[in-house]
Design a protein around this motif. Structure first.
Motif, mmCIF file in Angstrom:
data_model
loop_
_atom_site.group_PDB
_atom_site.id
_atom_site.type_symbol
_atom_site.label_atom_id
_atom_site.label_comp_id
_atom_site.label_asym_id
_atom_site.label_seq_id
_atom_site.Cartn_x
_atom_site.Cartn_y
_atom_site.Cartn_z
ATOM 1 N N MET A 158 0.969 -1.282 0.077
ATOM 2 C CA MET A 158 0.075 -0.087 -0.186
ATOM 3 C C MET A 158 0.860 1.102 -0.218
ATOM 4 O O MET A 158 0.531 2.039 -0.741
ATOM 5 C CB MET A 158 -0.897 0.035 1.235
ATOM 6 C CG MET A 158 -1.669 1.164 1.230
ATOM 7 S SD MET A 158 -2.713 1.445 2.978
ATOM 8 C CE MET A 158 -1.286 1.739 3.799
ATOM 9 N N ALA A 159 1.833 1.165 0.777
ATOM 10 C CA ALA A 159 2.750 2.392 0.984
ATOM 11 C C ALA A 159 3.549 2.784 -0.422
ATOM 12 O O ALA A 159 3.577 3.779 -1.100
ATOM 13 C CB ALA A 159 3.562 2.305 2.044
ATOM 14 N N ARG A 160 3.900 1.396 -0.968
ATOM 15 C CA ARG A 160 4.639 1.632 -2.417
ATOM 16 C C ARG A 160 3.605 1.985 -3.344
ATOM 17 O O ARG A 160 4.097 3.135 -4.161
ATOM 18 C CB ARG A 160 5.139 0.155 -2.775
ATOM 19 C CG ARG A 160 5.693 0.164 -4.189
ATOM 20 C CD ARG A 160 6.114 -1.085 -4.756
ATOM 21 N NE ARG A 160 5.203 -2.197 -4.512
ATOM 22 C CZ ARG A 160 4.065 -2.383 -5.371
ATOM 23 N NH1 ARG A 160 3.812 -1.429 -6.327
ATOM 24 N NH2 ARG A 160 3.238 -3.267 -5.041
ATOM 25 N N VAL A 161 2.475 1.575 -3.534
ATOM 26 C CA VAL A 161 1.372 2.281 -4.516
ATOM 27 C C VAL A 161 1.200 3.611 -4.281
ATOM 28 O O VAL A 161 1.133 4.468 -5.286
ATOM 29 C CB VAL A 161 0.165 1.227 -4.456
ATOM 30 C CG1 VAL A 161 -1.059 2.064 -5.257
ATOM 31 C CG2 VAL A 161 0.435 -0.157 -4.833
ATOM 32 N N VAL A 162 0.982 3.949 -3.251
ATOM 33 C CA VAL A 162 0.509 5.539 -2.732
ATOM 34 C C VAL A 162 1.839 6.439 -3.225
ATOM 35 O O VAL A 162 1.736 7.319 -3.679
ATOM 36 C CB VAL A 162 0.112 5.837 -1.242
ATOM 37 C CG1 VAL A 162 0.140 6.897 -1.078
ATOM 38 C CG2 VAL A 162 -0.905 4.964 -1.092
ATOM 39 N N SER B 66 2.162 6.504 -6.944
ATOM 40 C CA SER B 66 0.933 6.839 -7.578
ATOM 41 C C SER B 66 0.691 7.881 -7.164
ATOM 42 O O SER B 66 -0.205 8.611 -8.021
ATOM 43 C CB SER B 66 -0.169 5.558 -7.357
ATOM 44 O OG SER B 66 0.277 4.442 -7.786
ATOM 45 N N VAL B 67 0.731 8.555 -5.997
ATOM 46 C CA VAL B 67 0.030 9.832 -5.392
ATOM 47 C C VAL B 67 1.300 10.740 -5.448
ATOM 48 O O VAL B 67 1.622 11.466 -6.425
ATOM 49 C CB VAL B 67 -0.613 9.654 -4.278
ATOM 50 C CG1 VAL B 67 -0.939 10.987 -3.672
ATOM 51 C CG2 VAL B 67 -1.571 8.520 -4.182
ATOM 52 N N GLU B 68 2.057 10.668 -4.396
ATOM 53 C CA GLU B 68 3.433 11.355 -4.264
ATOM 54 C C GLU B 68 4.039 10.723 -2.841
ATOM 55 O O GLU B 68 3.454 9.894 -2.051
ATOM 56 C CB GLU B 68 3.093 12.981 -4.027
ATOM 57 C CG GLU B 68 2.264 13.411 -2.721
ATOM 58 C CD GLU B 68 2.384 14.764 -2.667
ATOM 59 O OE1 GLU B 68 2.744 15.060 -1.885
ATOM 60 O OE2 GLU B 68 1.666 15.353 -3.263
ATOM 61 N N ARG B 69 5.378 10.744 -3.046
ATOM 62 C CA ARG B 69 6.034 10.025 -1.885
ATOM 63 C C ARG B 69 5.682 10.379 -0.709
ATOM 64 O O ARG B 69 5.685 9.406 0.386
ATOM 65 C CB ARG B 69 7.597 10.101 -2.134
ATOM 66 C CG ARG B 69 8.322 9.651 -1.306
ATOM 67 C CD ARG B 69 9.736 9.429 -1.876
ATOM 68 N NE ARG B 69 9.630 8.487 -3.024
ATOM 69 C CZ ARG B 69 10.537 7.471 -3.372
ATOM 70 N NH1 ARG B 69 11.162 6.945 -2.488
ATOM 71 N NH2 ARG B 69 10.485 6.698 -4.173
ATOM 72 N N SER B 70 5.693 11.548 -0.282
ATOM 73 C CA SER B 70 5.214 12.138 0.944
ATOM 74 C C SER B 70 3.933 11.570 1.624
ATOM 75 O O SER B 70 3.583 11.844 2.778
ATOM 76 C CB SER B 70 5.184 13.557 1.062
ATOM 77 O OG SER B 70 4.560 14.180 0.409
ATOM 78 N N ALA B 71 2.884 11.064 0.558
ATOM 79 C CA ALA B 71 1.755 10.829 0.883
ATOM 80 C C ALA B 71 1.752 9.354 1.791
ATOM 81 O O ALA B 71 0.880 8.989 2.402
ATOM 82 C CB ALA B 71 0.913 10.768 -0.167
ATOM 83 N N ALA B 72 2.740 8.438 1.464
ATOM 84 C CA ALA B 72 2.783 7.213 1.876
ATOM 85 C C ALA B 72 2.541 7.135 3.342
ATOM 86 O O ALA B 72 1.806 6.221 3.993
ATOM 87 C CB ALA B 72 3.915 6.635 1.475
ATOM 88 N N PRO B 73 3.458 7.884 4.184
ATOM 89 C CA PRO B 73 3.200 7.621 5.616
ATOM 90 C C PRO B 73 1.966 8.273 5.988
ATOM 91 O O PRO B 73 1.371 7.840 7.154
ATOM 92 C CB PRO B 73 4.514 8.396 6.178
ATOM 93 C CG PRO B 73 5.170 9.286 5.092
ATOM 94 C CD PRO B 73 4.605 8.581 3.895
ATOM 95 N N LEU B 74 1.625 9.171 5.479
ATOM 96 C CA LEU B 74 0.229 9.925 6.014
ATOM 97 C C LEU B 74 -0.910 8.978 5.712
ATOM 98 O O LEU B 74 -1.814 8.916 6.443
ATOM 99 C CB LEU B 74 0.177 11.222 5.319
ATOM 100 C CG LEU B 74 1.021 12.171 5.517
ATOM 101 C CD1 LEU B 74 0.919 13.442 4.630
ATOM 102 C CD2 LEU B 74 1.220 12.759 6.926
ATOM 103 N N VAL B 75 -0.725 8.485 4.538
ATOM 104 C CA VAL B 75 -1.910 7.283 4.204
ATOM 105 C C VAL B 75 -1.686 6.328 5.221
ATOM 106 O O VAL B 75 -2.900 5.589 5.567
ATOM 107 C CB VAL B 75 -1.996 6.717 2.869
ATOM 108 C CG1 VAL B 75 -2.881 5.672 2.544
ATOM 109 C CG2 VAL B 75 -2.231 8.026 1.880
#
Length: 87
Positions: free
Chosen positions: A36-40, A43-52
């Motif tokens: 999930m963190a990799r996809v985010v 696909s979204v932006e790198r800084s979004a992974a920990p927030l998501v």
């Protein structure tokens, strides 16, 4: 610090603040969360992974243990599908 020690620290700090410790993650849950963190991140932006990941963790805390893995996989599928339609 390895992952096991990081979770031990989380448990220690949580206990010191009157909060419950997180349940250990199964191998499948670890894989799904990392996916999930990799996809985010890609696909979204790198800084979004920990927030998501944090937001999903809050949702999972209120989800039955037997449904958690399916929920994470559904989020991965949905984020991936939305990225494809945005292209």
């Amino acid at each position: 610090m390895d992952l096991a020690r990081c979770f031990a620290v989380i448990s220690e700090v949580a206990a010191a603040h009157g909060a419950s410790s997180p349940e250990p993650l199964s191998a499948d849950e670890r894989t799904a969360v990392l996916d999930m963190a990799r996809v985010v991140a890609h696909s979204v932006e790198r800084s979004a992974a920990p927030l998501v990941s944090y937001a999903v963790g809050r949702v999972l805390a209120e989800t039955a243990p037997t449904a958690r893995l399916d929920l994470v996989r559904a989020i991965i599928d949905r984020v991936g599908a939305e990225v494809v339609t945005d292209v």
